[in-house]
Motif scaffolding. Sequence first.
Motif, PDB file in Angstrom:
ATOM      1  N   PRO A  54       0.810  -1.232   0.000  1.00 57.15           N
ATOM      2  CA  PRO A  54       0.000   0.000   0.000  1.00 57.15           C
ATOM      3  C   PRO A  54       0.837   1.274   0.000  1.00 57.15           C
ATOM      4  CG  PRO A  54      -0.086  -1.082   2.143  1.00 57.15           C
ATOM      5  CD  PRO A  54       0.558  -2.039   1.201  1.00 57.15           C
ATOM      6  N   ILE A  57       1.688   1.775  -3.628  1.00 58.19           N
ATOM      7  CA  ILE A  57       0.493   2.200  -4.362  1.00 58.19           C
ATOM      8  C   ILE A  57       0.161   3.659  -4.078  1.00 58.19           C
ATOM      9  CG2 ILE A  57      -1.998   1.839  -4.630  1.00 58.19           C
ATOM     10  CD1 ILE A  57      -1.522  -1.117  -4.002  1.00 58.19           C
ATOM     11  N   SER A  58       0.280   4.058  -2.805  1.00 56.88           N
ATOM     12  CA  SER A  58      -0.062   5.440  -2.438  1.00 56.88           C
ATOM     13  C   SER A  58       0.824   6.449  -3.158  1.00 56.88           C
ATOM     14  CB  SER A  58       0.061   5.633  -0.919  1.00 56.88           C
ATOM     15  OG  SER A  58       1.405   5.517  -0.486  1.00 56.88           O
ATOM     16  N   TRP A  81      -5.419   0.233  -2.954  1.00 56.23           N
ATOM     17  CA  TRP A  81      -4.756   0.758  -1.757  1.00 56.23           C
ATOM     18  C   TRP A  81      -5.563   0.429  -0.499  1.00 56.23           C
ATOM     19  CZ3 TRP A  81      -6.343   5.153   1.305  1.00 56.23           C
ATOM     20  CH2 TRP A  81      -5.401   5.535   2.261  1.00 56.23           C
ATOM     21  N   SER A 127       1.835   5.925   4.165  1.00 60.53           N
ATOM     22  CA  SER A 127       0.889   5.684   3.082  1.00 60.53           C
ATOM     23  C   SER A 127      -0.352   6.554   3.244  1.00 60.53           C
ATOM     24  CB  SER A 127       0.495   4.205   3.052  1.00 60.53           C
ATOM     25  OG  SER A 127      -0.399   3.937   2.004  1.00 60.53           O
TER      26      SER A 127
END
Length: 217
Positions: A54, A57-58, A81, A127
């Motif tokens: 995550p 992804i963030s 996420w 994140s």
Amino acid sequence: MNNLFSLYVLNKKQNNFLIFSSIIALVLLLIRVKITHSFYLLFLIWNLVLAVIPYIISNFIKIDLSIKKYNFQNLFLILLWLLFLPNTFYLITDFVHLNHNNLIQFCFDFILLSSFTIAGFYFGMLSISTIHQQIDFFYTKKESTLFIITISFLCAFGIYLGRFLRFNSWDIITNPFFLIESIFNCLFENETWLFTLGLGTLITIVNLIYIKLKSNN
């Protein structure tokens, strides 16, 4: 220009701490394997890998810089996420594996599990902070704070599903109907609410403190 430089330095320090905390956790785990000749806690490596997802992804979501653009890519990344974010804070539940009669072994494993928990929590906080910066830019302080609170409690509920009902992030694809049924059923359990409220409050406090300290810096 000064703000950009400050942001670069701050991000560099954060990334260095992420690397440092992860290395410390992995080294402690390898020391445990060497001393005990046991591979029992090696699953912590996989849990830490899941915590990294995550965070990565963030940072891709941040590239677009505007979550108000509800295009397919943004929606997909945000949903992805959300699915993986609970894995960052999930590591705190691995303390259930802390079970030794030997005091030295108990203390070492406590430090080991704490190191993985700290690394996981930091991945989670960074994140959430990355997404929060975007929300804070387009919305009010109250709305961005509500985002932190909502995400924190959703994470706690996701952790409950993982720890007690043994679901994984990808079960929403591989076993969606059983997952939905289980979620509906557990909503009527006191254990679900107690765990979610307790851990959700902890995650909320940690994130709000981190966001506050970061904004002050």
